[in-house]
Design a protein around this motif. Structure first.
Motif, short mmCIF file in Angstrom:
data_model
loop_
_atom_site.label_atom_id
_atom_site.label_comp_id
_atom_site.label_asym_id
_atom_site.label_seq_id
_atom_site.Cartn_x
_atom_site.Cartn_y
_atom_site.Cartn_z
N LYS A 137 8.14 8.72 4.69
CA LYS A 137 6.80 8.35 5.16
C LYS A 137 6.59 6.85 5.05
N ARG A 138 7.02 6.28 3.91
CA ARG A 138 6.89 4.84 3.71
C ARG A 138 7.66 4.07 4.79
N ASP A 139 8.88 4.46 5.02
CA ASP A 139 9.72 3.76 6.01
C ASP A 139 9.14 3.89 7.42
N ILE A 140 8.63 5.06 7.75
CA ILE A 140 8.05 5.28 9.08
C ILE A 140 6.81 4.42 9.26
N LEU A 141 5.94 4.40 8.25
CA LEU A 141 4.71 3.62 8.36
C LEU A 141 5.00 2.12 8.46
N THR B 61 7.26 14.92 14.89
CA THR B 61 7.41 14.93 13.43
C THR B 61 7.18 13.54 12.86
N ILE B 62 7.75 12.54 13.51
CA ILE B 62 7.61 11.16 13.04
C ILE B 62 6.14 10.74 13.06
N TYR B 63 5.45 11.05 14.15
CA TYR B 63 4.03 10.68 14.24
C TYR B 63 3.20 11.47 13.22
N ARG B 64 3.56 12.72 12.96
CA ARG B 64 2.83 13.51 11.95
C ARG B 64 3.01 12.90 10.57
N LEU B 65 4.24 12.50 10.23
CA LEU B 65 4.50 11.88 8.94
C LEU B 65 3.79 10.53 8.82
N ARG B 66 3.77 9.77 9.91
CA ARG B 66 3.06 8.49 9.90
C ARG B 66 1.57 8.71 9.65
N ASP B 67 1.00 9.71 10.33
CA ASP B 67 -0.43 10.00 10.16
C ASP B 67 -0.73 10.49 8.76
N GLU B 68 0.14 11.33 8.19
CA GLU B 68 -0.06 11.81 6.82
C GLU B 68 -0.03 10.63 5.84
N TRP C 30 0.80 -1.23 0.00
CA TRP C 30 0.00 0.00 0.00
C TRP C 30 0.83 1.28 0.00
N PRO C 31 1.89 1.38 0.80
CA PRO C 31 2.68 2.62 0.74
C PRO C 31 3.22 2.89 -0.66
N ASN C 32 3.66 1.85 -1.36
CA ASN C 32 4.17 2.03 -2.72
C ASN C 32 3.04 2.36 -3.70
N ASP C 33 1.84 1.83 -3.44
CA ASP C 33 0.72 2.04 -4.35
C ASP C 33 0.01 3.37 -4.14
N TYR C 34 -0.11 3.83 -2.92
CA TYR C 34 -0.99 4.96 -2.63
C TYR C 34 -0.31 6.24 -2.15
N GLU D 102 -3.23 8.64 6.15
CA GLU D 102 -4.35 9.37 5.53
C GLU D 102 -4.30 9.26 4.01
N GLN D 103 -3.11 9.39 3.43
CA GLN D 103 -2.98 9.27 1.98
C GLN D 103 -3.36 7.88 1.50
N ILE D 104 -2.96 6.86 2.23
CA ILE D 104 -3.29 5.49 1.85
C ILE D 104 -4.79 5.27 1.97
N ALA D 105 -5.39 5.73 3.05
CA ALA D 105 -6.84 5.57 3.22
C ALA D 105 -7.60 6.29 2.11
N ALA D 106 -7.16 7.49 1.75
CA ALA D 106 -7.82 8.23 0.67
C ALA D 106 -7.67 7.49 -0.66
N GLY D 107 -6.52 6.93 -0.91
CA GLY D 107 -6.29 6.17 -2.14
C GLY D 107 -7.13 4.93 -2.22
N ILE D 108 -7.25 4.22 -1.11
CA ILE D 108 -8.08 3.01 -1.08
C ILE D 108 -9.55 3.38 -1.28
N ASN D 109 -10.00 4.43 -0.60
CA ASN D 109 -11.39 4.88 -0.76
C ASN D 109 -11.67 5.29 -2.20
#
Length: 98
Positions: free
Chosen positions: A37-41, A68-75, A22-26, A78-85
């Motif tokens: 962001k991918r590495d953090i998630l 900062t790390i938690y903000r990037l993880r959350d971003e 998902w990180p690579n896809d979305y 959110e991007q992955i969830a939006a992409g899946i939706n």
């Protein structure tokens, strides 16, 4: 994603492999922080699966401020969830509203 990290890679089924991709896809690859962001998630998912402290993990890695790390993880999440939706909405048949 947590479940996928917890299973043996040799016996993962397609439903368990997809979340790892998902990180690579979305995630937006034009974003300069895409790889971070991918590495953090993925690190967060590994910590959750192994029941380890993500806070301790980022402290040992020296990745910077926890906020900062938690903000990037959350971003990233959110991007992955939006992409899946969006993918789900695209796959649904269109209905006439007239």
């Amino acid at each position: 994603m947590k479940r996928a990290m917890h299973t043996d890679p040799r016996v993962r089924g397609p439903a368990e492999i997809r979340p790892i991709e998902w990180p690579n896809d979305y995630l937006d690859i034009t974003d300069p922080l895409w790889a971070r962001k991918r590495d953090i998630l993925l690190a967060w998912a590994r910590c959750r699966a192994a029941k380890e402290s993500f806070q301790e993990f980022i402290r040992c890695r020296g990745w910077g401020s926890a906020a900062t790390i938690y903000r990037l993880r959350d971003e990233a999440a959110e991007q992955i969830a939006a992409g899946i939706n969006a993918a789900i909405l695209r796959s649904m048949p269109k209905t006439n509203s007239a």
